[in-house]
Design an enzyme around this catalytic site. Sequence first.
Site, PDB file in Angstrom:
ATOM      1  N   ARG A 131       0.822  -1.206   0.000  1.00  0.00           N
ATOM      2  CA  ARG A 131       0.000   0.000   0.000  1.00  0.00           C
ATOM      3  C   ARG A 131       0.856   1.256   0.000  1.00  0.00           C
ATOM      4  NH1 ARG A 131      -4.792  -0.597   4.310  1.00  0.00           N
ATOM      5  NH2 ARG A 131      -3.385  -2.161   5.176  1.00  0.00           N
TER       6      ARG A 131
ATOM      7  N   LYS B 202     -14.123 -13.569   4.026  1.00  0.00           N
ATOM      8  CA  LYS B 202     -13.421 -14.555   3.193  1.00  0.00           C
ATOM      9  C   LYS B 202     -14.422 -15.342   2.337  1.00  0.00           C
ATOM     10  CE  LYS B 202      -9.538 -14.911   3.158  1.00  0.00           C
ATOM     11  NZ  LYS B 202      -8.598 -14.078   2.354  1.00  0.00           N
TER      12      LYS B 202
HETATM   13  P1  NAP Z   1      -1.124  -9.987   7.088  1.00  0.00           P
HETATM   14  O1  NAP Z   1       0.276 -10.224   7.496  1.00  0.00           O
HETATM   15  O2  NAP Z   1      -1.911  -9.011   7.887  1.00  0.00           O
HETATM   16  O3  NAP Z   1      -1.171  -9.593   5.566  1.00  0.00           O
HETATM   17  C1  NAP Z   1      -2.275  -8.968   4.987  1.00  0.00           C
HETATM   18  C2  NAP Z   1      -1.823  -8.150   3.816  1.00  0.00           C
HETATM   19  O4  NAP Z   1      -2.948  -7.501   3.239  1.00  0.00           O
HETATM   20  C3  NAP Z   1      -0.823  -7.065   4.200  1.00  0.00           C
HETATM   21  O5  NAP Z   1       0.254  -7.154   3.322  1.00  0.00           O
HETATM   22  C4  NAP Z   1      -1.600  -5.780   3.964  1.00  0.00           C
HETATM   23  O6  NAP Z   1      -0.789  -4.752   3.416  1.00  0.00           O
HETATM   24  C5  NAP Z   1      -2.580  -6.190   2.899  1.00  0.00           C
HETATM   25  N1  NAP Z   1      -3.720  -5.282   2.902  1.00  0.00           N
HETATM   26  C6  NAP Z   1      -4.657  -5.113   3.852  1.00  0.00           C
HETATM   27  N2  NAP Z   1      -5.515  -4.153   3.476  1.00  0.00           N
HETATM   28  C7  NAP Z   1      -5.087  -3.708   2.269  1.00  0.00           C
HETATM   29  C8  NAP Z   1      -5.533  -2.726   1.347  1.00  0.00           C
HETATM   30  N3  NAP Z   1      -6.623  -1.958   1.580  1.00  0.00           N
HETATM   31  N4  NAP Z   1      -4.854  -2.553   0.186  1.00  0.00           N
HETATM   32  C9  NAP Z   1      -3.756  -3.297  -0.090  1.00  0.00           C
HETATM   33  N5  NAP Z   1      -3.282  -4.235   0.747  1.00  0.00           N
HETATM   34  C10 NAP Z   1      -3.941  -4.435   1.896  1.00  0.00           C
HETATM   35  O7  NAP Z   1      -1.983 -11.341   7.108  1.00  0.00           O
HETATM   36  P2  NAP Z   1      -1.687 -12.823   6.617  1.00  0.00           P
HETATM   37  O8  NAP Z   1      -1.954 -13.697   7.776  1.00  0.00           O
HETATM   38  O9  NAP Z   1      -0.406 -12.915   5.914  1.00  0.00           O
HETATM   39  O10 NAP Z   1      -2.881 -13.021   5.608  1.00  0.00           O
HETATM   40  C11 NAP Z   1      -2.688 -13.017   4.204  1.00  0.00           C
HETATM   41  C12 NAP Z   1      -3.874 -13.678   3.546  1.00  0.00           C
HETATM   42  O11 NAP Z   1      -4.021 -15.010   4.026  1.00  0.00           O
HETATM   43  C13 NAP Z   1      -5.215 -13.001   3.803  1.00  0.00           C
HETATM   44  O12 NAP Z   1      -5.966 -13.079   2.617  1.00  0.00           O
HETATM   45  C14 NAP Z   1      -5.845 -13.867   4.884  1.00  0.00           C
HETATM   46  O13 NAP Z   1      -7.243 -13.784   4.879  1.00  0.00           O
HETATM   47  C15 NAP Z   1      -5.368 -15.230   4.434  1.00  0.00           C
HETATM   48  N6  NAP Z   1      -5.362 -16.262   5.477  1.00  0.00           N
HETATM   49  C16 NAP Z   1      -4.613 -16.089   6.592  1.00  0.00           C
HETATM   50  C17 NAP Z   1      -4.591 -17.089   7.556  1.00  0.00           C
HETATM   51  C18 NAP Z   1      -3.770 -16.958   8.795  1.00  0.00           C
HETATM   52  O14 NAP Z   1      -3.957 -17.745   9.737  1.00  0.00           O
HETATM   53  N7  NAP Z   1      -2.827 -16.028   8.859  1.00  0.00           N
HETATM   54  C19 NAP Z   1      -5.364 -18.250   7.388  1.00  0.00           C
HETATM   55  C20 NAP Z   1      -6.113 -18.389   6.219  1.00  0.00           C
HETATM   56  C21 NAP Z   1      -6.097 -17.391   5.268  1.00  0.00           C
HETATM   57  P3  NAP Z   1      -0.209  -3.513   4.259  1.00  0.00           P
HETATM   58  O15 NAP Z   1       1.156  -3.917   4.647  1.00  0.00           O
HETATM   59  O16 NAP Z   1      -0.255  -2.398   3.320  1.00  0.00           O
HETATM   60  O17 NAP Z   1      -1.117  -3.337   5.454  1.00  0.00           O
END
Ligand code: NAP
Length: 356
Positions: free
Chosen positions: A40, A173
């Site tokens: 972002r 989701k």
């Molecule tokens: P994370 O570290 O919080 O990563 C989320 C990412 O989304 C960050 O890079 C953030 O970018 C970006 N983001 C959020 N809002 C945004 C916006 N308005 N515009 C552009 N980018 C945006 O979380 P994560 O755990 O790695 O999750 C990544 C994916 O995996 C998600 O889709 C989540 O639903 C999925 N997931 C996660 C888990 C888990 O247990 N962690 C399990 C199943 C699925 P910024 O740096 O700019 O904030």
Amino acid sequence: MEQTIDKTKPVLVTGASGYIANWIILDLLQAGYTVHGTVRDPDNQRSVGPLHKLAARAPQGRLQLFRADLLEPGSFDAAMEGCEVVLHTASPFVIRGFDDAEAALIRPAVEGTRNVLEAANRVASVQRVVLTSSVAAIYGDNADLQEIPRDCFTEEDWNFSSGVYHQPYSYSKLLAEKEAWKIHDAQSRWRLVCINPSMVCGPALTPFSQSTSIDTLRSLGTGKMWPGAPELRMAWVDVRDVAQAHLEAAFRPDANGRHIVSNGELSFLQVAQILKRHYGSGYRFPVFELPKFVVKWFGWMLDSSVKPKFVERNVGHAICFDNSRGRKRLGLEYRPLEQTFVDHFQQMIDDGLIRA
Ligand code: NAP
């Protein structure tokens, strides 16, 4: 149908600064790919600093960063140009600290997916989109297990119990994955492959992620769950295995459909017992399970996401996921969860996120 991906073309990873995306990018760079990562705010050192370190650690590949926001239509086009594979990971994973779930979770998840996939419709090089969905799109509450005709959730299941006011992250989701399939089905150039991980743990390559994954394991080491934990069973998987699943989904010629990526179910107390075996009495790990009524009526005092309806439908209920499709179709093998939790806990100690 087989589909061959040109591995010399750049690969787009949205949400590059995220916990899961960092590992995907490291794997891609180590395999020699050119990665286009979106963030972002490219001036935010907390987002891009760890990415520059990854690029230095894996000089076999090349990392180029682009600015893009999920809520800005058209902002992913430049980063997508020339890519055959798009890995769409960006989406907020937060379960507390907001008043408006629509603004905090649902709009970025759904509009973001729409914006990224509409860009894929415009950019002619795109052949495959891998969506980081979640088991949250498959189920809402543990209690839902009693309402399906099998012992475990499979890729056939869809979350039917979440909404804006109950489990809004899971709802975001569900809606995002549904939107992705709708846009996919209306075109014929690119293929959609979904990765549906359970709760991801394992060492982070950034100390700055806002992911609920980090908070979840951290709460076992900070004493937040001392002396008692809720009797809550969750499904878990290692972040390194989740990254591997994304690469398989991206490049296997016959990859298609949804894939549960999960390595087993354990309660919080069982996870704490694993950590206790390794870290002894240096940390205030929970030592017993709290009675359900205590969690139901007082849990919210410690954690605003612990609402009575959540407790009713999750605490004390079994949970089970069938991961056989991912094992078979993507060739996934999982490292032991014990290693996942210990490596993650150690990384948080090393990064100063947990103190003895
Ligand atoms: P994370 O570290 O919080 O990563 C989320 C990412 O989304 C960050 O890079 C953030 O970018 C970006 N983001 C959020 N809002 C945004 C916006 N308005 N515009 C552009 N980018 C945006 O979380 P994560 O755990 O790695 O999750 C990544 C994916 O995996 C998600 O889709 C989540 O639903 C999925 N997931 C996660 C888990 C888990 O247990 N962690 C399990 C199943 C699925 P910024 O740096 O700019 O904030």
